[in-house]
Design a protein around this motif. Structure first.
Motif, PDB file in Angstrom:
ATOM      1  N   UNK A 147      -5.195  -5.086 -16.437  1.00  0.00           N
ATOM      2  CA  UNK A 147      -4.758  -5.033 -15.045  1.00  0.00           C
ATOM      3  C   UNK A 147      -5.092  -6.359 -14.353  1.00  0.00           C
ATOM      4  N   UNK A 148      -4.080  -6.938 -13.764  1.00  0.00           N
ATOM      5  CA  UNK A 148      -4.249  -8.209 -13.054  1.00  0.00           C
ATOM      6  C   UNK A 148      -4.260  -7.953 -11.543  1.00  0.00           C
ATOM      7  N   UNK A 149      -5.062  -8.691 -10.818  1.00  0.00           N
ATOM      8  CA  UNK A 149      -4.996  -8.545  -9.367  1.00  0.00           C
ATOM      9  C   UNK A 149      -3.618  -8.951  -8.877  1.00  0.00           C
ATOM     10  N   UNK A 150      -3.144  -8.309  -7.853  1.00  0.00           N
ATOM     11  CA  UNK A 150      -1.804  -8.589  -7.338  1.00  0.00           C
ATOM     12  C   UNK A 150      -1.717  -9.964  -6.706  1.00  0.00           C
ATOM     13  N   UNK A 151      -1.524  -9.967  -5.395  1.00  0.00           N
ATOM     14  CA  UNK A 151      -1.387 -11.235  -4.678  1.00  0.00           C
ATOM     15  C   UNK A 151      -2.639 -12.083  -4.748  1.00  0.00           C
ATOM     16  N   UNK A 152      -3.770 -11.471  -5.069  1.00  0.00           N
ATOM     17  CA  UNK A 152      -5.021 -12.235  -5.118  1.00  0.00           C
ATOM     18  C   UNK A 152      -5.043 -13.273  -6.232  1.00  0.00           C
ATOM     19  N   UNK A 153      -4.187 -13.058  -7.256  1.00  0.00           N
ATOM     20  CA  UNK A 153      -4.214 -14.001  -8.370  1.00  0.00           C
ATOM     21  C   UNK A 153      -3.760 -15.402  -7.949  1.00  0.00           C
ATOM     22  N   UNK A 154      -3.064 -15.469  -6.808  1.00  0.00           N
ATOM     23  CA  UNK A 154      -2.598 -16.785  -6.329  1.00  0.00           C
ATOM     24  C   UNK A 154      -3.640 -17.500  -5.461  1.00  0.00           C
ATOM     25  N   UNK A 155      -4.677 -16.777  -5.030  1.00  0.00           N
ATOM     26  CA  UNK A 155      -5.622 -17.387  -4.093  1.00  0.00           C
ATOM     27  C   UNK A 155      -6.395 -18.555  -4.694  1.00  0.00           C
ATOM     28  N   UNK A 156      -6.939 -18.455  -5.915  1.00  0.00           N
ATOM     29  CA  UNK A 156      -7.654 -19.621  -6.463  1.00  0.00           C
ATOM     30  C   UNK A 156      -6.774 -20.860  -6.553  1.00  0.00           C
ATOM     31  N   UNK A 157      -5.519 -20.657  -7.005  1.00  0.00           N
ATOM     32  CA  UNK A 157      -4.616 -21.807  -7.100  1.00  0.00           C
ATOM     33  C   UNK A 157      -4.320 -22.384  -5.716  1.00  0.00           C
ATOM     34  N   UNK A 158      -4.115 -21.501  -4.730  1.00  0.00           N
ATOM     35  CA  UNK A 158      -3.845 -21.983  -3.376  1.00  0.00           C
ATOM     36  C   UNK A 158      -5.028 -22.761  -2.820  1.00  0.00           C
ATOM     37  N   UNK A 159      -6.239 -22.245  -3.050  1.00  0.00           N
ATOM     38  CA  UNK A 159      -7.430 -22.950  -2.577  1.00  0.00           C
ATOM     39  C   UNK A 159      -7.583 -24.296  -3.259  1.00  0.00           C
ATOM     40  N   UNK A 160      -7.248 -24.345  -4.557  1.00  0.00           N
ATOM     41  CA  UNK A 160      -7.352 -25.602  -5.301  1.00  0.00           C
ATOM     42  C   UNK A 160      -6.365 -26.625  -4.764  1.00  0.00           C
ATOM     43  N   UNK A 161      -5.112 -26.196  -4.496  1.00  0.00           N
ATOM     44  CA  UNK A 161      -4.114 -27.115  -3.959  1.00  0.00           C
ATOM     45  C   UNK A 161      -4.487 -27.603  -2.567  1.00  0.00           C
ATOM     46  N   UNK A 162      -5.031 -26.704  -1.746  1.00  0.00           N
ATOM     47  CA  UNK A 162      -5.485 -27.124  -0.419  1.00  0.00           C
ATOM     48  C   UNK A 162      -6.622 -28.116  -0.518  1.00  0.00           C
ATOM     49  N   UNK A 163      -7.503 -27.925  -1.501  1.00  0.00           N
ATOM     50  CA  UNK A 163      -8.590 -28.881  -1.697  1.00  0.00           C
ATOM     51  C   UNK A 163      -8.047 -30.271  -1.991  1.00  0.00           C
ATOM     52  N   UNK A 164      -7.028 -30.353  -2.891  1.00  0.00           N
ATOM     53  CA  UNK A 164      -6.413 -31.639  -3.204  1.00  0.00           C
ATOM     54  C   UNK A 164      -5.786 -32.245  -1.954  1.00  0.00           C
ATOM     55  N   UNK A 165      -5.091 -31.397  -1.173  1.00  0.00           N
ATOM     56  CA  UNK A 165      -4.432 -31.868   0.051  1.00  0.00           C
ATOM     57  C   UNK A 165      -5.446 -32.444   1.036  1.00  0.00           C
ATOM     58  N   UNK A 166      -6.533 -31.717   1.271  1.00  0.00           N
ATOM     59  CA  UNK A 166      -7.543 -32.173   2.226  1.00  0.00           C
ATOM     60  C   UNK A 166      -8.235 -33.435   1.716  1.00  0.00           C
ATOM     61  N   UNK A 167      -8.451 -33.544   0.410  1.00  0.00           N
ATOM     62  CA  UNK A 167      -9.054 -34.752  -0.155  1.00  0.00           C
ATOM     63  C   UNK A 167      -8.172 -35.974   0.091  1.00  0.00           C
ATOM     64  N   UNK A 168      -6.850 -35.798  -0.070  1.00  0.00           N
ATOM     65  CA  UNK A 168      -5.930 -36.911   0.173  1.00  0.00           C
ATOM     66  C   UNK A 168      -5.975 -37.324   1.641  1.00  0.00           C
ATOM     67  N   UNK A 169      -5.993 -36.349   2.559  1.00  0.00           N
ATOM     68  CA  UNK A 169      -6.071 -36.672   3.986  1.00  0.00           C
ATOM     69  C   UNK A 169      -7.362 -37.412   4.308  1.00  0.00           C
ATOM     70  N   UNK A 170      -8.464 -36.976   3.714  1.00  0.00           N
ATOM     71  CA  UNK A 170      -9.728 -37.675   3.936  1.00  0.00           C
ATOM     72  C   UNK A 170      -9.710 -39.067   3.356  1.00  0.00           C
ATOM     73  N   UNK A 171      -9.017 -39.262   2.209  1.00  0.00           N
ATOM     74  CA  UNK A 171      -8.913 -40.570   1.562  1.00  0.00           C
ATOM     75  C   UNK A 171      -8.162 -41.552   2.441  1.00  0.00           C
ATOM     76  N   UNK A 172      -7.273 -41.026   3.321  1.00  0.00           N
ATOM     77  CA  UNK A 172      -6.509 -41.881   4.233  1.00  0.00           C
ATOM     78  C   UNK A 172      -7.319 -42.282   5.461  1.00  0.00           C
ATOM     79  N   UNK A 173      -8.598 -41.921   5.531  1.00  0.00           N
ATOM     80  CA  UNK A 173      -9.526 -42.295   6.603  1.00  0.00           C
ATOM     81  C   UNK A 173      -9.028 -41.841   7.981  1.00  0.00           C
ATOM     82  N   UNK A 174      -8.999 -40.543   8.222  1.00  0.00           N
ATOM     83  CA  UNK A 174      -8.589 -40.052   9.547  1.00  0.00           C
ATOM     84  C   UNK A 174      -9.597 -40.460  10.617  1.00  0.00           C
TER      85      UNK A 174
END
Length: 315
Positions: free
Chosen positions: A48-75
């Motif tokens: 049994x696999x979790x339903x919509x929850x199975x996408x949460x780790x991937x979503x959090x990982x992608x957001x982490x990459x996104x926020x890292x790129x924004x920080x790299x641009x020196x806001x």
């Protein structure tokens, strides 16, 4: 918010590509599941696999990459920070028109009360001086951090004939120059706060004084207090003393200061609070990339925790 290295934002294509890869992989898994024709058996052998929850780790990982790129641009963002030092010259009109009672209990009494409140709004390290003007201008208290001396001088104001607004500005500028000479190029920022009902009747013109203040880069904030219907009594006759707001507005605008209009003691108190806030703080552009790094760490931990909890593995 702005970015000091905007070209680095081109790296935002990375999380976009990762999102595309993730979507493609999920679509391929769905296709393989449909090809397995014995769905009853599939339900028993596949865990049994979790339903919509199975996408949460991937979503959090992608957001982490996104926020890292924004920080790299020196806001960077504009931040209001308290000033450490400044020099303020208060120029108070003590002409006879200040005894008008259209601002209760009188224009002068209301100005005195608001001036005392203004002193309380300023940081202790600010130097404050007092100039009074009627037919001429006089330095009553040179710039000092001794608030007691300034308050005592404010309480002792007395009225005199005529109004010399231009002379008040020149006298304040000269006192600021003498005080700033001891600092050299490190002199703290200076400002003049001028209170008057606005009609110049003696000395140099306010326009000439405004040009001098602008040349020295000293803003003059003006407060016009009183109403168009103000009067004073002289030998049993009522003499009109309307406030001249436009003249004070021009003086402020020509020097880069602010103009305020106050017709009551309560409004004057709010005006002084606003001036104290603007003088007591300055706006600085500061980098805020550290907040993005912190957010990326939180998102990374969330991705790892979700993957371990639901799949017993790291993403």
């Amino acid at each position: 918010m702005t970015f000091l290295e905007p070209l680095r934002l081109l790296l935002l294509v990375v999380p976009g590509l990762l999102l595309g890869v993730y979507v493609v992989m999920r679509l391929r898994q769905a296709r393989y599941a449909v090809r397995f024709t014995n769905l009853a058996l599939l339900e028993k052998v596949v865990p049994v696999r979790p339903g919509w929850r199975r996408h949460l780790p991937a979503a959090a990982f992608l957001l982490m990459i996104l926020v890292c790129v924004l920080g790299f641009a020196r806001p960077a963002a504009d931040v209001r920070v308290p000033r450490e030092q400044a020099t303020i010259m208060m120029a108070v009109d003590v002409s006879n028109s200040m005894e008008a009672t259209d601002v209760a209990p009188s224009r002068l009494a209301a100005a005195q009360r608001a001036a005392r409140a203004f002193l309380g709004e300023l940081p202790e390290r600010f130097n404050v001086g007092l100039v009074t003007f009627a037919g001429s201008a006089t330095v009553v208290v040179p710039p000092t951090t001794d608030r007691t001396a300034v308050r005592a001088a404010i309480d002792g104001l007395r009225l005199s004939p005529r109004t010399a607004i231009g002379e008040a500005v020149f006298t304040s500028l000269d006192e600021l120059s003498r005080f700033g000479a001891q600092w050299g190029r490190q002199a703290p920022p200076a400002r003049i706060v001028l209170l008057s009902d606005g009609e110049n009747t003696a000395g140099r013109l306010p326009g000439v004084a405004a040009q001098e203040a602008a040349a020295r880069r000293v803003p003059v904030s003006t407060i016009a207090y009183g109403t168009p219907g103000g009067v004073i009594w002289s030998e049993g006759s009522a003499l009109p003393v309307p406030v001249d707001g436009p003249a004070l507005r021009r003086l402020a605008e020509q020097t880069g200061g602010r103009f305020y209009e106050a017709a009551s003691g309560a409004e004057l108190s709010r005006v002084y609070a606003d001036i104290g806030s603007s003088i007591g703080h300055r706006t600085e552009r500061r980098e805020v990339w550290v907040w993005f790094v912190g957010a990326a760490l939180v998102l990374g931990c969330a991705a790892a925790a979700g993957s371990l909890l639901w799949f017993s593995r790291l993403p």
